[in-house]
Design a protein around this motif. Structure first.
Motif, short mmCIF file in Angstrom:
data_model
loop_
_atom_site.label_atom_id
_atom_site.label_comp_id
_atom_site.label_asym_id
_atom_site.label_seq_id
_atom_site.Cartn_x
_atom_site.Cartn_y
_atom_site.Cartn_z
N PRO A 217 0.82 -1.21 0.00
CA PRO A 217 0.00 0.00 0.00
C PRO A 217 0.86 1.26 0.00
CG PRO A 217 0.07 -0.96 2.19
CD PRO A 217 0.76 -1.94 1.28
N ASP A 218 0.32 2.32 -0.56
CA ASP A 218 0.99 3.62 -0.54
C ASP A 218 0.33 4.48 0.54
OD1 ASP A 218 2.48 5.91 -1.20
OD2 ASP A 218 0.90 6.60 -2.55
N TYR A 219 0.81 4.36 1.77
CA TYR A 219 0.27 5.17 2.85
C TYR A 219 0.78 6.60 2.72
CZ TYR A 219 -0.85 0.73 5.23
OH TYR A 219 -1.35 -0.51 5.56
N PRO A 220 0.00 7.60 3.10
CA PRO A 220 0.47 9.00 3.01
C PRO A 220 1.63 9.24 3.96
CG PRO A 220 -1.62 8.87 4.18
CD PRO A 220 -1.39 7.52 3.60
N GLY A 221 2.68 9.92 3.45
CA GLY A 221 3.87 10.16 4.25
C GLY A 221 4.35 11.59 4.12
N ASN A 222 5.62 11.74 3.66
CA ASN A 222 6.22 13.08 3.64
C ASN A 222 5.94 13.85 2.35
OD1 ASN A 222 8.02 12.03 1.70
ND2 ASN A 222 9.41 11.34 3.29
N ASN A 223 5.23 13.23 1.41
CA ASN A 223 4.81 13.89 0.17
C ASN A 223 5.95 14.26 -0.77
OD1 ASN A 223 2.10 13.79 0.94
ND2 ASN A 223 2.22 15.73 2.02
N LEU A 224 7.10 13.61 -0.62
CA LEU A 224 8.18 13.82 -1.59
C LEU A 224 8.05 12.87 -2.78
CD1 LEU A 224 11.24 14.34 0.79
CD2 LEU A 224 10.07 16.08 -0.57
N PHE A 225 7.50 11.68 -2.55
CA PHE A 225 7.25 10.70 -3.61
C PHE A 225 8.51 10.32 -4.38
CE2 PHE A 225 3.17 13.08 -3.21
CZ PHE A 225 2.44 12.06 -2.63
N ASN A 226 9.65 10.23 -3.66
CA ASN A 226 10.89 9.85 -4.34
C ASN A 226 10.79 8.44 -4.92
OD1 ASN A 226 11.83 11.36 -1.52
ND2 ASN A 226 12.60 12.28 -3.38
#
Length: 296
Positions: A217-226
């Motif tokens: 899953p892609d949980y929301p994190g730091n929003n850098l999306f590296n």
């Protein structure tokens, strides 16, 4: 978006998930070296995750361990790891990968404090005792989804002389992957560099599909999306999953399919390596992250 801080893949993912304003705000955390408190943080770490790329262009994620102080960031642009030849496991793909590709991504993570620092750069030199990285960028990450653990005992041992290798997942590996609460993922975009990041969740957050396919899953994190940005441009990845109970490490490399609309990505295992680490670490029982989501 008009923001050159992020490469085209990161911008494409961000355009779908965030506003331009949010992307610019989070991009401001990036630095071109390791400075201030981050230098001291690196100096007391005993564990670092390393992302590297093999001769076929596939990333691998590795785990290196040494005594506190084995990592030195005394100069902001150069990071040195003191790791004698005898403490390097020749089975680890990292050492062969360095002869093909200088791009490296590092993640210093303290599971006890849930702090982490990502450092991306390229190999500057490799000797029988040291690995030196030229730092291109460094930045902290949020503490979400990190299960809290502390080391209660540590010792060094000989590298594993009989690691297991394969291409198809067996029942033991499928059960181990399904039960994990922590993994690390390496990704790469040749024009930008290699990167390694953390993923965590309640046991079962990684779904083991039919065959060799995993769903993360892609949980929301730091929003850098590296990581997702690299996957957008180069859909190859590497995963490593620590076995905290037996000081083992499962390393996998394979192909990635993104599903941004439904917030997950799939990983088709191409090859795996299951080995005992040269460092024997005994960990406390984990304290689950308060950010963990219910497993579907």
């Amino acid at each position: 978006m008009g923001d050159t801080t992020f490469h085209p893949g990161e911008q494409a993912v961000r355009a779908q998930k965030l506003s331009d304003r949010a992307a610019t705000r989070h991009g401001a955390t990036l630095q071109d070296g390791i400075y201030g408190q981050a230098q001291a943080y690196v100096g007391y770490m005993f564990m670092v995750l390393v992302g590297s790329v093999d001769s076929d262009g596939y990333p691998w994620a590795s785990l290196l361990v040494g005594p506190p102080g084995f990592a030195d960031a005394g100069h902001p642009q150069y990071l040195n790891l003191t790791l004698p030849q005898a403490q390097r496991d020749p089975a680890d793909p990292l050492w062969q990968n360095l002869s093909h590709n200088p791009r490296l991504g590092l993640l210093f993570i303290d599971l006890n404090s849930r702090q982490r620092l990502r450092v991306n750069g390229r190999l500057n030199s490799l000797t029988r005792g040291d690995l030196e990285l030229f730092v291109c960028e460094a930045y902290g990450n949020c503490l979400k989804y990190i299960q809290q653990r502390r080391v209660v005992h540590a010792s060094l041992a000989e590298p594993d002389e009989s690691p297991q290798r394969g291409k198809g997942l067996n029942d033991e590996l499928r059960a181990f992957i399904h039960g994990c609460d922590t993994l690390f993922v390496a990704s790469d975009w040749p024009e930008s560099g290699c990167d390694v990041s953390h993923r965590g969740g309640a046991p079962g957050f990684v779904r083991v599909e039919q065959g060799n396919r995993l769903r993360i899953p892609d949980y929301p994190g730091n929003n850098l999306f590296n990581t997702l940005g690299n996957f957008m441009l180069n859909p190859k990845g590497g995963i490593c999953i620590p076995d905290f109970s037996h000081s083992r490490l499962l390393q996998l490399t394979g192909d990635v399919t993104l599903n941004l609309d439904q917030n997950f990505w799939e990983f088709e295992v191409r090859e795996w390596l299951w080995r005992t680490l040269p460092a024997r670490l005994s960990w406390s029982e984990p304290q689950a992250s308060p950010f963990n989501r219910a497993v579907e």
